[in-house]
Design a protein around this motif. Sequence first.
Motif, PDB file in Angstrom:
ATOM      1  N   GLY A  31      46.282  23.100  38.260  1.00 24.33           N
ATOM      2  CA  GLY A  31      47.358  23.791  37.439  1.00 24.33           C
ATOM      3  C   GLY A  31      48.511  23.207  37.426  1.00 24.33           C
ATOM      4  O   GLY A  31      49.553  24.140  37.510  1.00 24.33           O
ATOM      5  N   GLY A  32      48.598  21.932  37.523  1.00 29.42           N
ATOM      6  CA  GLY A  32      50.065  21.560  37.068  1.00 29.42           C
ATOM      7  C   GLY A  32      50.671  21.162  38.470  1.00 29.42           C
ATOM      8  O   GLY A  32      51.739  20.476  38.638  1.00 29.42           O
ATOM      9  N   ILE A  33      50.301  21.621  39.705  1.00 30.05           N
ATOM     10  CA  ILE A  33      50.804  21.226  41.076  1.00 30.05           C
ATOM     11  C   ILE A  33      50.051  19.975  41.720  1.00 30.05           C
ATOM     12  O   ILE A  33      48.763  20.280  41.627  1.00 30.05           O
ATOM     13  CB  ILE A  33      50.737  22.788  41.798  1.00 30.05           C
ATOM     14  CG1 ILE A  33      51.418  23.707  41.072  1.00 30.05           C
ATOM     15  CG2 ILE A  33      51.156  22.553  43.203  1.00 30.05           C
ATOM     16  CD1 ILE A  33      51.087  25.213  41.805  1.00 30.05           C
ATOM     17  N   PRO A  34      50.882  19.159  42.166  1.00 31.59           N
ATOM     18  CA  PRO A  34      50.112  18.111  42.931  1.00 31.59           C
ATOM     19  C   PRO A  34      49.262  18.348  43.942  1.00 31.59           C
ATOM     20  O   PRO A  34      49.645  19.421  44.546  1.00 31.59           O
ATOM     21  CB  PRO A  34      51.214  17.038  43.189  1.00 31.59           C
ATOM     22  CG  PRO A  34      52.373  17.478  42.263  1.00 31.59           C
ATOM     23  CD  PRO A  34      52.249  18.940  41.945  1.00 31.59           C
ATOM     24  N   ALA A  90      54.646  15.775  63.617  1.00 36.89           N
ATOM     25  CA  ALA A  90      55.258  15.472  62.380  1.00 36.89           C
ATOM     26  C   ALA A  90      56.116  14.288  62.067  1.00 36.89           C
ATOM     27  O   ALA A  90      56.128  13.378  61.325  1.00 36.89           O
ATOM     28  CB  ALA A  90      55.866  16.791  61.768  1.00 36.89           C
ATOM     29  N   ALA A  91      56.939  14.223  63.285  1.00 36.85           N
ATOM     30  CA  ALA A  91      57.960  13.270  63.309  1.00 36.85           C
ATOM     31  C   ALA A  91      57.176  11.677  63.641  1.00 36.85           C
ATOM     32  O   ALA A  91      57.512  10.725  63.048  1.00 36.85           O
ATOM     33  CB  ALA A  91      59.188  13.475  64.444  1.00 36.85           C
ATOM     34  N   LEU A  92      56.223  11.818  64.245  1.00 36.41           N
ATOM     35  CA  LEU A  92      55.801  10.700  64.665  1.00 36.41           C
ATOM     36  C   LEU A  92      55.038   9.961  63.361  1.00 36.41           C
ATOM     37  O   LEU A  92      54.819   8.904  63.113  1.00 36.41           O
ATOM     38  CB  LEU A  92      54.839  10.645  65.850  1.00 36.41           C
ATOM     39  CG  LEU A  92      55.274  10.674  67.221  1.00 36.41           C
ATOM     40  CD1 LEU A  92      54.376  10.924  68.201  1.00 36.41           C
ATOM     41  CD2 LEU A  92      55.909   9.552  67.485  1.00 36.41           C
ATOM     42  N   GLY A  93      54.398  11.191  62.708  1.00 32.59           N
ATOM     43  CA  GLY A  93      53.653  10.571  61.247  1.00 32.59           C
ATOM     44  C   GLY A  93      54.590  10.090  60.500  1.00 32.59           C
ATOM     45  O   GLY A  93      54.346   9.017  59.599  1.00 32.59           O
ATOM     46  N   GLY A 125      47.684  20.782  49.529  1.00 31.26           N
ATOM     47  CA  GLY A 125      47.258  20.517  50.967  1.00 31.26           C
ATOM     48  C   GLY A 125      48.528  20.638  51.830  1.00 31.26           C
ATOM     49  O   GLY A 125      48.413  21.438  53.035  1.00 31.26           O
ATOM     50  N   ILE A 126      49.719  20.303  51.611  1.00 34.52           N
ATOM     51  CA  ILE A 126      50.770  20.518  52.491  1.00 34.52           C
ATOM     52  C   ILE A 126      50.894  22.069  52.865  1.00 34.52           C
ATOM     53  O   ILE A 126      51.153  22.595  53.567  1.00 34.52           O
ATOM     54  CB  ILE A 126      52.139  20.009  52.387  1.00 34.52           C
ATOM     55  CG1 ILE A 126      52.008  18.286  52.271  1.00 34.52           C
ATOM     56  CG2 ILE A 126      53.235  20.311  53.067  1.00 34.52           C
ATOM     57  CD1 ILE A 126      52.936  17.523  51.573  1.00 34.52           C
ATOM     58  N   GLY A 127      51.009  22.727  51.760  1.00 29.60           N
ATOM     59  CA  GLY A 127      50.941  24.150  51.728  1.00 29.60           C
ATOM     60  C   GLY A 127      49.951  24.946  52.702  1.00 29.60           C
ATOM     61  O   GLY A 127      50.209  25.762  53.413  1.00 29.60           O
ATOM     62  N   VAL A 128      48.706  24.458  52.526  1.00 27.19           N
ATOM     63  CA  VAL A 128      47.680  25.194  53.179  1.00 27.19           C
ATOM     64  C   VAL A 128      47.763  24.848  54.899  1.00 27.19           C
ATOM     65  O   VAL A 128      47.689  25.484  55.428  1.00 27.19           O
ATOM     66  CB  VAL A 128      46.350  24.625  52.723  1.00 27.19           C
ATOM     67  CG1 VAL A 128      45.088  24.680  53.700  1.00 27.19           C
ATOM     68  CG2 VAL A 128      45.994  25.197  51.236  1.00 27.19           C
ATOM     69  N   ILE A 129      48.175  23.399  54.921  1.00 19.94           N
ATOM     70  CA  ILE A 129      48.592  23.281  56.495  1.00 19.94           C
ATOM     71  C   ILE A 129      49.603  24.054  57.116  1.00 19.94           C
ATOM     72  O   ILE A 129      49.572  24.348  58.246  1.00 19.94           O
ATOM     73  CB  ILE A 129      48.598  21.750  56.697  1.00 19.94           C
ATOM     74  CG1 ILE A 129      47.596  20.814  56.373  1.00 19.94           C
ATOM     75  CG2 ILE A 129      49.236  21.419  58.075  1.00 19.94           C
ATOM     76  CD1 ILE A 129      47.523  19.420  56.101  1.00 19.94           C
ATOM     77  N   VAL A 130      50.761  24.280  56.393  1.00 22.64           N
ATOM     78  CA  VAL A 130      51.646  24.977  56.949  1.00 22.64           C
ATOM     79  C   VAL A 130      51.383  26.458  57.175  1.00 22.64           C
ATOM     80  O   VAL A 130      51.777  27.052  58.148  1.00 22.64           O
ATOM     81  CB  VAL A 130      52.855  25.078  55.706  1.00 22.64           C
ATOM     82  CG1 VAL A 130      54.191  25.955  56.013  1.00 22.64           C
ATOM     83  CG2 VAL A 130      53.636  23.585  55.826  1.00 22.64           C
TER      84      VAL A 130
END
Length: 81
Positions: A17-20, A69-72, A25-30
């Motif tokens: 839908g035009g969204i990467p 997240a910081a380590l990643g 994926g980041i949104g689902v994880i959050v």
Amino acid sequence: MTKISDGSSGSKRNEIGGIPTRYIGIGVIVVLAVWFLFANLDRVQIQFWVFTVTAPLWIALLATLLAGAALGWLMKGRRSR
């Protein structure tokens, strides 16, 4: 004559839908992380080497999530070199 496509026509594989898909994926994880944090509101004792702290479990989980997240992020910078 050879036709060269510039990629402007048609839908891209890595978008929905035009969204990467990366942002999806980041949104689902959050959303899952926030849900998990709110499901763990009990108070717990956290023992460090020298002292013990009593805090809500969600704070400990959030601190762990932020540390991961910081380590990643730091490791991602090393991989690109």
